[in-house]
Design a protein around this motif. Structure first.
Motif, PDB file in Angstrom:
ATOM      1  N   CYS A 156      -4.694  -2.417  -1.975  1.00 23.01           N
ATOM      2  CA  CYS A 156      -5.080  -3.031  -0.704  1.00 23.01           C
ATOM      3  C   CYS A 156      -5.234  -4.535  -0.929  1.00 23.01           C
ATOM      4  O   CYS A 156      -5.960  -4.949  -1.844  1.00 23.01           O
ATOM      5  N   GLN A 209       3.289   1.089 -10.704  1.00 25.79           N
ATOM      6  CA  GLN A 209       2.149   1.980 -10.559  1.00 25.79           C
ATOM      7  C   GLN A 209       2.313   3.190 -11.463  1.00 25.79           C
ATOM      8  O   GLN A 209       3.429   3.710 -11.624  1.00 25.79           O
ATOM      9  N   ALA A 231       0.853  -1.192   0.000  1.00 32.58           N
ATOM     10  CA  ALA A 231       0.000   0.000   0.000  1.00 32.58           C
ATOM     11  C   ALA A 231       0.888   1.241   0.000  1.00 32.58           C
ATOM     12  O   ALA A 231       1.314   1.736   1.047  1.00 32.58           O
ATOM     13  N   THR A 232       1.210   1.729  -1.194  1.00 29.14           N
ATOM     14  CA  THR A 232       2.033   2.924  -1.320  1.00 29.14           C
ATOM     15  C   THR A 232       1.567   3.728  -2.525  1.00 29.14           C
ATOM     16  O   THR A 232       0.721   3.278  -3.296  1.00 29.14           O
ATOM     17  N   ARG A 233       2.135   4.916  -2.710  1.00 30.33           N
ATOM     18  CA  ARG A 233       1.748   5.823  -3.777  1.00 30.33           C
ATOM     19  C   ARG A 233       2.958   6.623  -4.211  1.00 30.33           C
ATOM     20  O   ARG A 233       4.026   6.559  -3.596  1.00 30.33           O
ATOM     21  N   GLU A 246      -4.334   3.637  -2.845  1.00 32.89           N
ATOM     22  CA  GLU A 246      -3.216   2.718  -2.688  1.00 32.89           C
ATOM     23  C   GLU A 246      -3.734   1.289  -2.784  1.00 32.89           C
ATOM     24  O   GLU A 246      -4.841   0.997  -2.328  1.00 32.89           O
ATOM     25  N   GLN A 270      -5.361   6.369 -12.611  1.00 34.36           N
ATOM     26  CA  GLN A 270      -4.424   5.540 -11.859  1.00 34.36           C
ATOM     27  C   GLN A 270      -4.494   4.111 -12.377  1.00 34.36           C
ATOM     28  O   GLN A 270      -5.582   3.621 -12.720  1.00 34.36           O
ATOM     29  N   HIS A 298       5.173   9.700  -4.209  1.00 37.80           N
ATOM     30  CA  HIS A 298       5.349  10.696  -3.166  1.00 37.80           C
ATOM     31  C   HIS A 298       5.934  12.013  -3.686  1.00 37.80           C
ATOM     32  O   HIS A 298       6.530  12.769  -2.899  1.00 37.80           O
ATOM     33  N   ARG A 338      -5.128   9.993  -3.785  1.00 38.59           N
ATOM     34  CA  ARG A 338      -4.679   8.851  -4.570  1.00 38.59           C
ATOM     35  C   ARG A 338      -5.057   7.578  -3.811  1.00 38.59           C
ATOM     36  O   ARG A 338      -4.995   7.531  -2.577  1.00 38.59           O
TER      37      ARG A 338
END
Length: 320
Positions: free
Chosen positions: A42, A251, A25-27, A40, A231, A29, A38
């Motif tokens: 899951c 991503q 679970a990241t985006r 993330e 996204q 930055h 945004r």
């Protein structure tokens, strides 16, 4: 026990799919992206009555100088982001969550580490980084918008998710609680939706695919807000045993702003490598790092493109 296709779990020497493993679970930055909503990835939805507290700390170092005529994008900073997330399972295969981010943007500690990484691991150097002073904290955008170091509460996000027969569907709302004048938020509401699909592809490997769309409200202190941001992403999760998993994911998303500078406005893409350890039946630990186009020396923008030079993250989740 109810099984859903999220990641392999070893049971009696046969790998099935466990709710506990999935993508990181990241985006992205980049500071201008962090100001907006945004989604993330899951790995699962909680069952009715289950609750989880998650805390993640992410450090992202970014350096960028892009010029198009009289328009200049000059970004050099490091942002530390503490994200506190509460999740709760609801009836009818639903879950709601709220995330509260706390940001600190400044010179940071990663500059010497990135210089070493470029020279000794990637085996190339960046002239812009080589000539930049260590520990600078500055963001300059076309139109005279500029920001320095800042710390404080960011914009809070609320998400509602539901299982849709093998697909997880989510809707989200971002609330402008951060100080837009310090680029801790956008100063506007955002909303969007997100779809996630999980499928096993090998005995120990699962595939995870995501796609979403975010409507961005007009930022108060940032120029040229992009109204709609796509996204997308996918990841592979390899689980060699019942407690460990290795994750590789990609991503992508549209830039948050349309500044008229192609290098800055290009689609943001990043690669993430992560490790997940199941500490107990109720505790999960993630360690991960993300790279931008530097990993390919800028020669493969479809694989990795705009984003922080280097991102480090750790996340702890506790069920109760």
């Amino acid at each position: 026990m109810r099984w859903i296709p999220v990641a392999p779990l070893l049971v009696c020497n046969v790998f099935a799919l466990s709710q506990d493993f999935g993508p990181i679970a990241t985006r992205n930055h980049r500071a201008t992206s962090l100001a907006f909503l945004r989604f993330e990835p899951c790995p699962n939805l909680l069952s009715f009555g289950q609750r989880t507290w998650e805390a993640s700390i992410t450090s992202a170092n970014d350096l960028r100088v892009e010029v198009n005529g009289s328009k200049i994008v000059d970004e050099d900073y490091e942002v530390q982001r503490l994200a506190l997330r509460y999740r709760q399972g609801l009836k009818r295969g639903m879950e709601w969550s709220v995330e509260v981010p706390i940001l600190s943007r400044g010179g940071g500690f990663q500059d010497p580490l990135i210089d070493w990484w470029h020279a000794n691991v990637l085996h190339w150097s960046d002239p812009t980084r080589d000539s930049a002073p260590i520990g600078r904290s500055s963001i300059r955008l076309p139109g005279g918008n500029s920001f320095g170091s800042a710390s404080g509460l960011g914009d809070i996000s609320v998400t509602l998710s539901k299982s849709l027969g093998g697909i997880i569907g989510s809707i989200g709302l971002k609330i402008p609680t951060g100080n837009a004048g310090s680029l801790l938020g956008s100063g506007a509401f955002d909303a969007g939706f997100y779809l996630q699909l999980q499928r096993p592809i090998l005995r120990k490997v699962s595939l995870h695919v995501q796609a979403g769309l975010v409507w961005q409200g007009e930022a108060r202190e940032l120029p040229d807000t992009r109204r709609w941001v796509h996204q997308e992403g996918f990841g592979l999760v390899w689980q060699p045993n019942s407690r460990d998993a290795w994750i590789a994911q990609w991503q992508g998303e549209a830039s948050a702003l349309e500044l008229g500078v192609p290098g800055s406005d290009a689609t943001h893409r990043m690669l993430t490598i992560g490790y997940r350890r199941k500490l107990s039946s109720k505790q999960m630990l993630d360690l991960y790092f993300s790279e931008d186009r530097d990993v390919f020396n800028g020669n493969f923008p479809e694989g990795a493109n705009v984003g922080p030079d280097f991102t480090l993250g750790i996340r702890l989740g506790v069920k109760f």
